[in-house]
Write an enzyme that holds these catalytic residues in place. Structure first.
Site, PDB file in Angstrom:
ATOM      1  N   SER A  91       0.856  -1.187   0.000  1.00  5.22           N
ATOM      2  CA  SER A  91       0.000   0.000   0.000  1.00  5.22           C
ATOM      3  C   SER A  91       0.886   1.228   0.000  1.00  5.22           C
ATOM      4  O   SER A  91       1.775   1.365   0.844  1.00  5.22           O
ATOM      5  CB  SER A  91      -0.917   0.032   1.228  1.00  5.22           C
ATOM      6  OG  SER A  91      -1.502   1.325   1.388  1.00  5.22           O
ATOM      7  N   CYS A 253      -4.489   6.896  -3.073  1.00  2.00           N
ATOM      8  CA  CYS A 253      -4.146   5.484  -3.226  1.00  2.00           C
ATOM      9  C   CYS A 253      -2.910   5.295  -4.100  1.00  2.00           C
ATOM     10  O   CYS A 253      -2.965   5.436  -5.323  1.00  2.00           O
ATOM     11  CB  CYS A 253      -5.315   4.683  -3.792  1.00  2.00           C
ATOM     12  SG  CYS A 253      -5.003   2.898  -3.830  1.00  2.00           S
TER      13      CYS A 253
END
Length: 340
Positions: A91, A253
């Site tokens: 991530s 993101c």
């Protein structure tokens, strides 16, 4: 007070997305590599993940990152992304949170103006360059894992929306990239609940109809998330990553932005040196750049760089009483959605 487990957790957010960091209380997780350790959490014992991500100690709108000793000598630290559905291999926003915590807490020595930090993750090594000033980490640039496209314009049949086109791409995890106008919505806060539910539904359809497998890490074999996108104002691209069981990413993101960059490269819309901005549902931004090209197995891939910011906001201790009947955690659909 009688706890049989005590964790130290640092509260951090990256551009609005909470990415807490476990800095104490876990010595290690079984496994030779970070991927082995992630698989152990997902397949053998997920009690730690459930403890920190689920109610009553956790909540849906956050991630908890588990710091571990690195398994590769060139890395400063290892970490695994713990979310409400499972542990994940990568991530971007959480890597930015982890780097900020490592530097501002003195776990990795800070050098001004730039400190390089190498992270050992299940998806591979990630190199971060932190801009530092007056003891503060003011920004983190990540050289993300090589990103590539599995297929463009895959037609996915859905009962809810009819056929939908999706680009399926890897940016650290696999994504279904869906232009948001196909579901009749815009990317803005008032639509967050619908986008979350629609995204989980589409992700499930994609996994039922389209198979993926990373050429180097065959254990990574599912589409993890749906990212809705709006490309009308390129080079600014609105993004909204949706995560099981049913929520939206508050940040732009990093892995999704990398997957999206790979899809744009596959379409010939970006090339080496190209820059764009990913903007989240709350208006926060990542700067994204294509550094170059490479190969992953026999797949053409790109080298993305993502830059963002994070802030530490708390330090807490979390414990478990041996008589607590809710140490395994629980979910309710009023906040977690119906996707779990």
């Amino acid at each position: 007070m009688r706890w049989n487990k005590t964790l130290q957790i640092v509260g951090v957010h990256c551009e609005g997305e909470i990415g807490k960091v476990i800095t104490g209380g876990v010595i290690n997780i079984p496994g030779e590599t970070m991927l082995d350790k992630m698989n152990y959490i997902n397949e053998v014992d997920d009690s730690l993940r459930r403890l920190v991500t689920m109610e009553p100690r956790g909540c849906l709108q956050m991630t908890v990152n588990l710091l571990l000793p690195p398994t590769r000598p060139e890395a400063h630290a290892g970490f695994i992304v713990l979310q409400s559905d499972k542990a994940h291999p990568m991530s971007g926003s959480n890597a930015i949170c982890v780097v900020t915590a490592l530097l501002e807490l003195g776990m990795v020595p800070m050098q001004e103006p730039i400190t390089e930090v190498v992270l050992d993750m299940p998806a591979g090594l990630v190199t971060a360059r932190a801009t530092c000033s007056n003891g503060r980490c003011v920004g983190v640039s990540l050289d993300m894992p090589p990103s590539f496209v599995e297929a463009l314009d895959v037609v996915i049949e859905t009962e809810e929306f009819g056929p939908i086109k999706a680009d399926v791409a890897f940016g650290g995890v696999y994504y279904a990239l869906v232009d948001v106008d196909q579901v009749g919505l815009t990317i803005e806060p008032k639509n967050a609940r619908k986008l979350a539910d629609f995204g989980v539904t589409i992700r499930n359809h994609v996994n039922n109809q389209f198979k993926v497998k990373h050429p180097l890490y065959p254990e990574i074999d599912k589409v993890a998330y749906t990212m809705f996108r709006n490309r009308e104002n390129y080079p600014l691209i609105q993004t909204c990553t949706t995560l099981p069981p049913g929520r939206v990413d508050r940040s732009p993101c990093g892995t999704g932005s990398s997957a999206n960059l790979a899809s744009l490269a596959a379409r010939g819309q970006v090339e080496e040196g190209s820059k764009l901005v990913s903007q989240s549902i709350i208006g926060s931004e990542f700067n994204v750049q294509m550094l170059g090209n490479t190969l992953i197995g026999n797949k053409p891939a790109i080298l993305p760089r993502v830059q963002g910011r994070a802030w530490i906001y708390s330090i807490e201790q979390v414990g478990v009483d041996p008589d607590d009947p809710m140490s395994a955690g629980f979910m309710l659909s009023d906040t977690w959605g119906e996707g779990f």
